[in-house]
Design an enzyme around this catalytic site. Structure first.
Site, PDB file in Angstrom:
ATOM      1  N   LYS A 232       5.042  -2.366  -4.444  1.00  0.00           N
ATOM      2  CA  LYS A 232       4.046  -3.354  -3.549  1.00  0.00           C
ATOM      3  C   LYS A 232       3.999  -4.707  -4.443  1.00  0.00           C
ATOM      4  CE  LYS A 232       0.778  -4.698  -0.991  1.00  0.00           C
ATOM      5  NZ  LYS A 232       0.900  -4.549   0.563  1.00  0.00           N
ATOM      6  N   ASP A 333       3.169  -0.431   2.278  1.00  0.00           N
ATOM      7  CA  ASP A 333       2.013  -0.476   3.319  1.00  0.00           C
ATOM      8  C   ASP A 333       3.790  -0.103   5.070  1.00  0.00           C
ATOM      9  OD1 ASP A 333       1.232  -3.128   2.683  1.00  0.00           O
ATOM     10  OD2 ASP A 333       2.780  -3.771   4.103  1.00  0.00           O
ATOM     11  N   ASP A 357       1.883   9.411  -5.149  1.00  0.00           N
ATOM     12  CA  ASP A 357       0.094   9.817  -4.177  1.00  0.00           C
ATOM     13  C   ASP A 357      -0.320   9.967  -2.727  1.00  0.00           C
ATOM     14  OD1 ASP A 357      -2.102  11.417  -4.986  1.00  0.00           O
ATOM     15  OD2 ASP A 357      -3.033   9.713  -6.325  1.00  0.00           O
TER      16      ASP A 357
END
Ligand code: NAD
Length: 466
Positions: A232, A333, A357
């Site tokens: 990210k 994402d 995770d």
């Protein structure tokens, strides 16, 4: 080395697995500790073990055999030794290097040392590796679930899981807030709010590089085509963005002759079509919007193209790049979308702890959920394999749960110790069993024409199909 742990004697016929110069040394009768697990773990372990033993016997004609060695944790340890996690059990996992565990109850109320956390820390199990693959016939929400076949390498020791958090209203949070607001953000408009709790997200060079290194090595060893760094970094530049940067440093610095990056592949693909393209033209291929960007950016891309051609034009050009491992990256994402919309494009993923995770559970759901998803925690010379589901307490001791997750975790274990023939046999036999629609209740209720069986009958059918 102890001769017994928790009062249980070490099997006399077996030997220890060793780890020398980066390689496991596996005797023909390795001692492998197991924790049966609580709740449904009790139903699962004995049946999974029967599958492992039958496959090893068949693959090696009795020349090899696992000497399973029970170690205690969870409810059983508490009942017998008044201790949820005896130190002997932790020591056995360390001494014997490779172990497997079923799910354990987390006692409500807390204060109990977690086995997973303890083992992860003591053996520095920095990779959480989860293969996610669809087995034909397993109920899935995807239209083309068979396209999903990825292995997720999740960093296991850093990120927000480092547990460095400060509670809103505490004296510590005030100290930290004042320091950040006054010393670090003094001249900016950014300010931490007075009523914020704060957490620290450490991402290190060491932690990032070793995880990406392991993922690339796995991809190469297993003939995978693509290794994707998931991050990210567009938002968290010095943690997630740094993970990405260090990942590419490992790829290019340590595996140069075995990999090509996606950007490099665009350059070589364009040159393969038209060898006369100039660096300026190639820069446009890499960054199609270059004409609208500031000149300094354009110059940087042209310099990048020139550098690539000078450094690896000879070794990677003229189609040679096509046979190498492709290293690319995706923002997290977008990765969630891509795994749903074009899973075929992905193979091995390397990512930070929190991304991993979320991603591994979401990906597991795409191919049939937790009942069948295997997991492992791996370090240098140590590994713990485990079911990814919990103890399913309402289904315990009824011979109904799906043993698939532990069975496939065992497949991973056998692969780690190089017993691939036995691993392949189990995977093929389990695939066949599901194709025959012989399944446990979790799958049966969503499959047309399923023959619903219990845990033991499902395992017995796998053994028959070996
Ligand atoms: P769970 O995974 O036990 O159950 C979630 C759902 O999945 C339930 O409906 C359950 O019946 C079903 N399920 C789970 N495993 C299945 C299997 N093999 N076959 C068929 N159905 C299966 O999660 P939970 O209910 O949140 O937790 C129960 C207990 O397990 C808690 O004490 C929790 O702390 C513990 N837990 C342990 C681990 C671990 O040791 N690795 C992981 C998660 C939860």
């Amino acid at each position: 080395m102890q001769s017994s742990y928790n009062g249980i004697n070490v099997p006399v016929d077996g030997q220890r697995i060793d780890y020398i110069a980066g390689a496991y040394q596996v005797p023909d009768q390795p001692i492998i500790p197991y924790i049966e697990g609580d709740g449904a773990g009790r139903d699962i372990w004995k049946n999974a073990r029967a599958v492992f033993d039958a496959a090893v016997e068949k693959a090696y004609d009795g020349k090899r055999r696992v000497q399973w060695y029970e170690i205690l944790a969870g409810e059983k340890a508490y009942r017998l030794h008044n201790d949820w996690l005896p130190q002997d059990s932790v020591q056995a996992c360390i001494d014997f290097r490779v172990s497997i565990k079923g799910p354990l109850t987390t006692p409500i109320g807390g204060g109990i040392r977690s086995l997973n956390v303890t083992l992860r820390q003591t053996m520095d199990l920095y990779q959480c590796v989860r293969p996610v693959k669809h087995y034909p016939g397993v109920p899935s929400p995807m239209k083309n679930a068979d396209d999903v076949d990825v292995v997720i390498f999740r960093e296991n020791t850093e990120d927000i899981y480092a547990g460095i958090e400060f509670k809103e209203g505490s004296a510590d949070v005030k100290k930290l807030r004042d320091f950040v607001n006054n010393e670090l953000l003094g001249n900016t408009k950014k300010k931490l709010r007075d009523d914020a709790g704060l957490g620290i997200k450490p991402i290190s060079v060491h932690g990032s590089k070793r995880l990406v290194r392991a993922a690339i090595q796995y991809a190469i060893d297993n003939g995978r085509r693509v290794m994707t760094i998931v991050h990210k970094g567009n938002i968290q530049k010095f943690t997630e963005g740094a993970f990405l940067e260090w990942g590419y440093e490992v790829a290019k610095g340590e595996f140069r002759d075995k990999i090509v990056t996606e950007r490099e592949s665009w350059i070589f693909a364009a040159l393969d079509k038209d060898a006369s393209l100039t660096p300026e033209a190639l820069a446009k291929v890499v960054e199609p919007g270059i004409d609208y960007a500031p000149k300094t950016f354009g110059d940087k891309v042209i310099a990048e193209v020139k550098d690539v051609l000078a450094a690896i034009g000879e070794t990677h050009g003229n189609g040679k790049w096509k046979s190498l491992l492709l290293v690319n990256d995706r923002i997290c994402d977008a990765m969630f979308q891509d795994l749903l919309l074009k899973p075929k494009e992905y193979d091995v993923l390397a990512t930070t702890n929190l991304n991993g995770d979320y991603l591994s559970d979401a990906a597991a759901a795409q191919v049939g959920g937790l009942g069948i998803a295997p997991g492992s925690n791996i370090g240098d010379g140590y590994a713990v394999f485990e079911a990814t589901h919990g103890t399913a307490p309402r289904l315990a001791d009824q011979d109904v749960v799906n043993p698939g997750s532990v069975i496939l975790s065992g497949v991973m274990l056998l692969q780690l110790i190089g017993w691939n023939e036995a691993a392949d046999l189990i995977e093929q036999a389990m695939t066949k069993t599901i194709e025959q629609k012989v399944v446990t209740v979790d799958f049966a209720k969503e499959m047309d024409g399923a023959i619903q069986v219990g845990t033991s009958a499902f395992a017995a059918r796998i053994v028959e199909n070996l």
